[in-house]
Design a protein around this motif. Structure first.
Motif, PDB file in Angstrom:
ATOM      1  N   ASP A  10      -5.000   6.775   6.133  1.00 30.44           N
ATOM      2  CA  ASP A  10      -4.940   5.693   5.154  1.00 30.44           C
ATOM      3  C   ASP A  10      -6.126   5.700   4.201  1.00 30.44           C
ATOM      4  OD1 ASP A  10      -2.532   4.704   6.029  1.00 30.44           O
ATOM      5  OD2 ASP A  10      -3.411   3.225   7.388  1.00 30.44           O
ATOM      6  N   ALA A  11      -7.207   6.373   4.570  1.00 27.23           N
ATOM      7  CA  ALA A  11      -8.414   6.365   3.746  1.00 27.23           C
ATOM      8  C   ALA A  11      -8.561   7.604   2.875  1.00 27.23           C
ATOM      9  CB  ALA A  11      -9.654   6.220   4.636  1.00 27.23           C
ATOM     10  N   ARG A  12      -7.700   8.601   3.039  1.00 25.97           N
ATOM     11  CA  ARG A  12      -7.874   9.848   2.286  1.00 25.97           C
ATOM     12  C   ARG A  12      -7.658   9.648   0.794  1.00 25.97           C
ATOM     13  NH1 ARG A  12      -4.527  13.674   6.573  1.00 25.97           N
ATOM     14  NH2 ARG A  12      -5.990  13.380   8.309  1.00 25.97           N
ATOM     15  N   GLY A  13      -6.641   8.914   0.441  1.00 28.69           N
ATOM     16  CA  GLY A  13      -6.416   8.638  -0.970  1.00 28.69           C
ATOM     17  C   GLY A  13      -7.560   7.864  -1.581  1.00 28.69           C
ATOM     18  N   ALA A  14      -8.125   6.931  -0.812  1.00 27.32           N
ATOM     19  CA  ALA A  14      -9.266   6.160  -1.300  1.00 27.32           C
ATOM     20  C   ALA A  14     -10.474   7.055  -1.525  1.00 27.32           C
ATOM     21  CB  ALA A  14      -9.604   5.048  -0.305  1.00 27.32           C
ATOM     22  N   LEU A  15     -10.693   7.997  -0.623  1.00 28.67           N
ATOM     23  CA  LEU A  15     -11.822   8.912  -0.767  1.00 28.67           C
ATOM     24  C   LEU A  15     -11.673   9.745  -2.037  1.00 28.67           C
ATOM     25  CD1 LEU A  15     -14.405  10.077   0.505  1.00 28.67           C
ATOM     26  CD2 LEU A  15     -12.961  11.706   1.724  1.00 28.67           C
ATOM     27  N   LEU A 153      -2.241  -6.627   7.385  1.00 27.38           N
ATOM     28  CA  LEU A 153      -1.818  -7.693   8.291  1.00 27.38           C
ATOM     29  C   LEU A 153      -0.302  -7.713   8.470  1.00 27.38           C
ATOM     30  CD1 LEU A 153      -4.160 -10.570   7.036  1.00 27.38           C
ATOM     31  CD2 LEU A 153      -4.358  -9.285   9.179  1.00 27.38           C
ATOM     32  N   ALA A 154       0.438  -7.436   7.387  1.00 25.01           N
ATOM     33  CA  ALA A 154       1.900  -7.447   7.472  1.00 25.01           C
ATOM     34  C   ALA A 154       2.431  -6.276   8.280  1.00 25.01           C
ATOM     35  CB  ALA A 154       2.497  -7.432   6.069  1.00 25.01           C
ATOM     36  N   ALA A 155       1.684  -5.170   8.305  1.00 25.62           N
ATOM     37  CA  ALA A 155       2.009  -3.997   9.124  1.00 25.62           C
ATOM     38  C   ALA A 155       3.403  -3.432   8.835  1.00 25.62           C
ATOM     39  CB  ALA A 155       1.887  -4.328  10.615  1.00 25.62           C
ATOM     40  N   ALA A 156       3.755  -3.363   7.556  1.00 20.39           N
ATOM     41  CA  ALA A 156       5.011  -2.712   7.193  1.00 20.39           C
ATOM     42  C   ALA A 156       4.849  -1.204   7.316  1.00 20.39           C
ATOM     43  CB  ALA A 156       5.398  -3.084   5.758  1.00 20.39           C
ATOM     44  N   ARG A 157       5.910  -0.529   7.748  1.00 17.29           N
ATOM     45  CA  ARG A 157       5.848   0.915   7.918  1.00 17.29           C
ATOM     46  C   ARG A 157       5.819   1.608   6.563  1.00 17.29           C
ATOM     47  NH1 ARG A 157      10.110   2.317  12.836  1.00 17.29           N
ATOM     48  NH2 ARG A 157       9.019   1.155  14.488  1.00 17.29           N
ATOM     49  N   GLY A 158       5.023   2.653   6.492  1.00 20.26           N
ATOM     50  CA  GLY A 158       4.923   3.398   5.251  1.00 20.26           C
ATOM     51  C   GLY A 158       3.486   3.501   4.780  1.00 20.26           C
ATOM     52  N   PRO A 159       3.259   4.244   3.704  1.00 15.68           N
ATOM     53  CA  PRO A 159       1.898   4.475   3.205  1.00 15.68           C
ATOM     54  C   PRO A 159       1.395   3.395   2.263  1.00 15.68           C
ATOM     55  CG  PRO A 159       3.433   5.764   1.908  1.00 15.68           C
ATOM     56  CD  PRO A 159       4.257   5.036   2.949  1.00 15.68           C
ATOM     57  N   HIS A 160       1.926   2.183   2.413  1.00 18.37           N
ATOM     58  CA  HIS A 160       1.563   1.126   1.472  1.00 18.37           C
ATOM     59  C   HIS A 160       0.067   0.839   1.479  1.00 18.37           C
ATOM     60  CE1 HIS A 160       5.556   0.243   3.406  1.00 18.37           C
ATOM     61  NE2 HIS A 160       5.927   0.527   2.173  1.00 18.37           N
ATOM     62  N   LEU A 161      -0.503   0.728   2.682  1.00 15.97           N
ATOM     63  CA  LEU A 161      -1.927   0.448   2.787  1.00 15.97           C
ATOM     64  C   LEU A 161      -2.753   1.561   2.167  1.00 15.97           C
ATOM     65  CD1 LEU A 161      -4.310  -1.215   3.785  1.00 15.97           C
ATOM     66  CD2 LEU A 161      -4.060  -0.121   6.029  1.00 15.97           C
ATOM     67  N   ALA A 162      -2.342   2.804   2.345  1.00 10.31           N
ATOM     68  CA  ALA A 162      -3.087   3.929   1.769  1.00 10.31           C
ATOM     69  C   ALA A 162      -3.122   3.833   0.243  1.00 10.31           C
ATOM     70  CB  ALA A 162      -2.450   5.244   2.208  1.00 10.31           C
ATOM     71  N   PHE A 163      -2.006   3.454  -0.370  1.00 10.39           N
ATOM     72  CA  PHE A 163      -1.980   3.303  -1.820  1.00 10.39           C
ATOM     73  C   PHE A 163      -2.876   2.140  -2.262  1.00 10.39           C
ATOM     74  CE2 PHE A 163       2.099   5.668  -1.519  1.00 10.39           C
ATOM     75  CZ  PHE A 163       1.820   6.654  -2.451  1.00 10.39           C
ATOM     76  N   ALA A 164      -2.849   1.046  -1.523  1.00 11.29           N
ATOM     77  CA  ALA A 164      -3.686  -0.097  -1.888  1.00 11.29           C
ATOM     78  C   ALA A 164      -5.171   0.246  -1.784  1.00 11.29           C
ATOM     79  CB  ALA A 164      -3.352  -1.295  -0.999  1.00 11.29           C
ATOM     80  N   LEU A 165      -5.544   0.967  -0.740  1.00 10.03           N
ATOM     81  CA  LEU A 165      -6.941   1.361  -0.593  1.00 10.03           C
ATOM     82  C   LEU A 165      -7.356   2.347  -1.681  1.00 10.03           C
ATOM     83  CD1 LEU A 165      -7.176   1.779   3.293  1.00 10.03           C
ATOM     84  CD2 LEU A 165      -8.136  -0.064   1.897  1.00 10.03           C
ATOM     85  N   ALA A 166      -6.436   3.225  -2.092  1.00  4.56           N
ATOM     86  CA  ALA A 166      -6.745   4.149  -3.188  1.00  4.56           C
ATOM     87  C   ALA A 166      -6.984   3.387  -4.484  1.00  4.56           C
ATOM     88  CB  ALA A 166      -5.603   5.151  -3.363  1.00  4.56           C
ATOM     89  N   GLY A 167      -6.151   2.381  -4.751  1.00  3.63           N
ATOM     90  CA  GLY A 167      -6.368   1.566  -5.947  1.00  3.63           C
ATOM     91  C   GLY A 167      -7.687   0.818  -5.901  1.00  3.63           C
ATOM     92  N   LEU A 168      -8.011   0.253  -4.745  1.00  3.56           N
ATOM     93  CA  LEU A 168      -9.279  -0.453  -4.594  1.00  3.56           C
ATOM     94  C   LEU A 168     -10.459   0.480  -4.814  1.00  3.56           C
ATOM     95  CD1 LEU A 168     -11.002  -2.902  -3.789  1.00  3.56           C
ATOM     96  CD2 LEU A 168     -10.616  -2.269  -1.380  1.00  3.56           C
ATOM     97  N   ALA A 169     -10.402   1.676  -4.251  1.00  3.10           N
ATOM     98  CA  ALA A 169     -11.491   2.635  -4.400  1.00  3.10           C
ATOM     99  C   ALA A 169     -11.667   3.056  -5.853  1.00  3.10           C
ATOM    100  CB  ALA A 169     -11.234   3.868  -3.529  1.00  3.10           C
TER     101      ALA A 169
END
Length: 255
Positions: A10-15, A153-169
């Motif tokens: 989940d953190a690779r896109g952010a990096l 927190l919602a824990a939906a399946r998929g790379p959603h969190l990874a995309f959000a962290l990439a946008g934040l980064a």
């Protein structure tokens, strides 16, 4: 195992997003290229999105697979917005919003499918336009952080969190240029933020997904109003965070 493989998925896109944004700022400073400095955030976001799933062309079946191509398209919108011709900026932003909404709605090309997808496309275009209009400054970074927290927190399946962290980064990386990288990238961040927030809603539509999608919207809409009533040093960050807090609490209750 390489060093990059050791990074959580989940953190690779952010990096990648942070590295590209900071690298663009460094090159722009050394070379004296203000255009590149303004596009640092958009470059970071596009690179981070691509790093999450790779680019899937044509018309992907999975909603999340549409996000890398959307990030690249939003980079083009940011590039148009950074041109010296001011009369071109808002038409470019409007066209980018419409194109992004059409892409995320399934890229319908036949009149029948276009009509069926119209409600989703109109809703997406409205959300993207609202975020582009209200997004900017510290509130945009808080909005991305709120979205990432809500998706986690919602824990939906998929790379959603990874995309959000990439946008934040990408936002945080561009902010290292004293905010200059956020100006031309504002449309890119706004289009991408609304798209990432919409993917779980369109795919699973659980109540927790709706609450997670509402968190960044509250941060952008109500955050500046709350922040203006707080001490100036903390208001720009704390105001949007407080505005997003009820939606994040709702995610916990609804998941």
């Amino acid at each position: 195992m390489t060093g990059f493989d050791a990074v959580p998925a989940d953190a690779r896109g952010a990096l990648v997003a942070a590295a590209v944004a900071l690298g663009a700022l460094a090159v722009a400073r050394v070379a004296g290229w203000p255009l590149l400095r303004g596009l640092a955030g958009a470059l970071g976001l596009a690179a981070g999105f691509v790093a999450v799933t790779g680019v899937v062309g044509a018309s992907p079946r999975q909603l999340a697979e549409r996000l890398p191509m959307l990030g690249l398209g939003a980079l083009g919108v940011a590039a148009l917005g950074s041109l010296p011709w001011r009369w071109l900026r808002w038409p470019a932003a409007s066209a980018g919003v419409v194109a992004a909404a059409w892409w995320m709605a399934g890229a319908p090309s036949h009149p029948d499918t276009l009509l069926r997808a119209a409600p989703v496309g109109i809703g997406l275009a409205a959300a993207m336009g609202l975020v582009v209009w209200r997004g900017g400054g510290a509130a945009m970074a808080v909005a991305w952080a709120a979205l990432a927290a809500g998706l986690a927190l919602a824990a939906a399946r998929g790379p959603h969190l990874a995309f959000a962290l990439a946008g934040l980064a990408a936002v945080v990386g561009a902010a290292a240029g004293q905010g200059r990288g956020l100006v031309a990238s504002r449309w890119c961040f706004g289009i991408a933020l609304a798209a990432v927030a919409a993917v779980p809603v369109l795919g699973r539509a659980a109540p927790a997904d709706w609450a997670a999608a509402a968190a960044p919207g509250l941060a952008l809409l109500a955050g500046p109003w709350i922040g203006a009533r707080l001490p100036r040093r903390i208001g720009p960050l704390l105001g949007p965070a407080l505005a997003a807090a009820p939606a994040l609490a709702a995610v916990l209750l609804l998941r």
